[in-house]
Design an enzyme around this catalytic site. Structure first.
Site, mmCIF file in Angstrom:
data_model
loop_
_atom_site.group_PDB
_atom_site.id
_atom_site.type_symbol
_atom_site.label_atom_id
_atom_site.label_comp_id
_atom_site.label_asym_id
_atom_site.label_seq_id
_atom_site.Cartn_x
_atom_site.Cartn_y
_atom_site.Cartn_z
ATOM 1 N N CYS A 231 0.083 4.324 5.668
ATOM 2 C CA CYS A 231 0.680 3.677 4.505
ATOM 3 C C CYS A 231 -0.339 2.736 3.856
ATOM 4 C CB CYS A 231 1.919 2.888 4.922
ATOM 5 S SG CYS A 231 3.328 3.920 5.380
ATOM 6 N N CYS A 234 -0.886 -0.864 5.148
ATOM 7 C CA CYS A 234 -1.240 -0.915 6.570
ATOM 8 C C CYS A 234 -2.556 -0.213 6.881
ATOM 9 C CB CYS A 234 -0.127 -0.297 7.405
ATOM 10 S SG CYS A 234 1.442 -1.177 7.284
ATOM 11 N N CYS A 259 2.701 4.151 15.840
ATOM 12 C CA CYS A 259 3.812 3.823 14.952
ATOM 13 C C CYS A 259 5.177 4.185 15.526
ATOM 14 C CB CYS A 259 3.632 4.525 13.609
ATOM 15 S SG CYS A 259 3.585 6.314 13.748
#
Length: 268
Positions: A231, A234, A259
């Site tokens: 993302c 991130c 994650c």
């Protein structure tokens, strides 16, 4: 008053300029092996994919649209009819991806004539998370970051795999300390289906040699120092010499950088 030249401080202009120069970023590694060795690796990959497609009727491949996953995407979509038909490719559109990442979907469609299916997070769950914690609360703690990943990645992945009898990833052992013992085949206990990592024993240089050799469409962020891409908030560019996943959740300890999609990689 006379001035003695030796008393005048000397400024090293080159050192000053060097200190202002931004650090060198990651670049595509150079493959130094033989073409025969690479071809053998490609043949082994093709055999692995054929084996998966022949064993399972509903195998699924979760692509992040980054380098390793584009190797697998290419190998699947250029493979024999059984592989292309037997392994469906999908991605998790988290709602926080880079524009460059989303652009890969169009590149794949143009290059292979294939539409990658997208799974998105539940809008209400995102709204509740943001209302309670803030839009970027994932910076505040590992728990809040994993909660965000759970909403944006894990839950959509569970839906994507709800009718699958096996799934595949682009993970490699070299990528992180949490993946150093990664097997080719393992059991995904959380979902009760086998999980395959066909590139587990590939090196980073082999990945890039394959992408170059076959002219595979890739994420434009790789040219900007991003070896691993998640993302947008991130992920940052990675400095030369850093671990390839150093840019993922860079504010956290390197031994917790998963994650939830591959939570079993972390040894508790």
């Amino acid at each position: 008053m006379s001035v003695v030249l030796s008393d005048i401080p000397v400024v090293d202009a080159s050192a000053e300029v060097s200190s202002l120069r931004p650090p060198a970023l990651w670049t595509m590694p150079l493959y130094t092996g033989s073409i025969e060795a690479l071809e053998a690796k490609e043949q082994a990959l093709a055999e692995r994919l054929t084996g998966i497609a022949s064993r399972f009727f509903r195998a699924r491949f979760a692509t992040s649209l980054a380098a390793e996953d584009m190797v697998l995407t290419d190998a699947i979509l250029r493979g024999n009819e059984g592989v292309r038909a037997g392994i469906r490719v999908f991605t998790l559109n988290t709602g926080r991806l880079h524009a460059e990442t989303l652009a890969v979907l169009d590149k794949v469609h143009a290059h292979y004539g294939y539409v990658i299916e997208q799974f998105t997070p539940d809008a209400e769950a995102i709204e509740n998370y943001v209302r309670r914690n803030g839009e970027n609360a994932f910076y505040d703690s590992v728990d809040l970051r994993k909660t965000c990943c759970g909403i944006r990645k894990v839950e959509p992945l569970n839906r994507a795999l709800s009718h699958a009898d096996a799934w595949m990833t682009g993970q490699r052992r070299e990528q992180a300390v949490t993946r150093s013992e990664l097997p080719f085949e393992e059991m995904d206990d959380a979902r009760g289906i086998p999980k395959f990592n066909p590139l587990a024993d590939w090196t980073e240089a082999e990945v890039w040699a394959y992408l170059t050799r076959h002219n595979v469409p890739i994420n434009a962020l790789h040219a900007k120092g991003y070896p691993s891409i998640g993302c947008e908030p991130c992920t940052r560019a990675t400095k030369a010499g850093e671990d390839v996943r150093a840019g993922r959740w860079w504010w956290e300890s390197k031994d917790s950088k998963e994650c939830g999609l591959h939570e079993q990689n972390i040894k508790h």
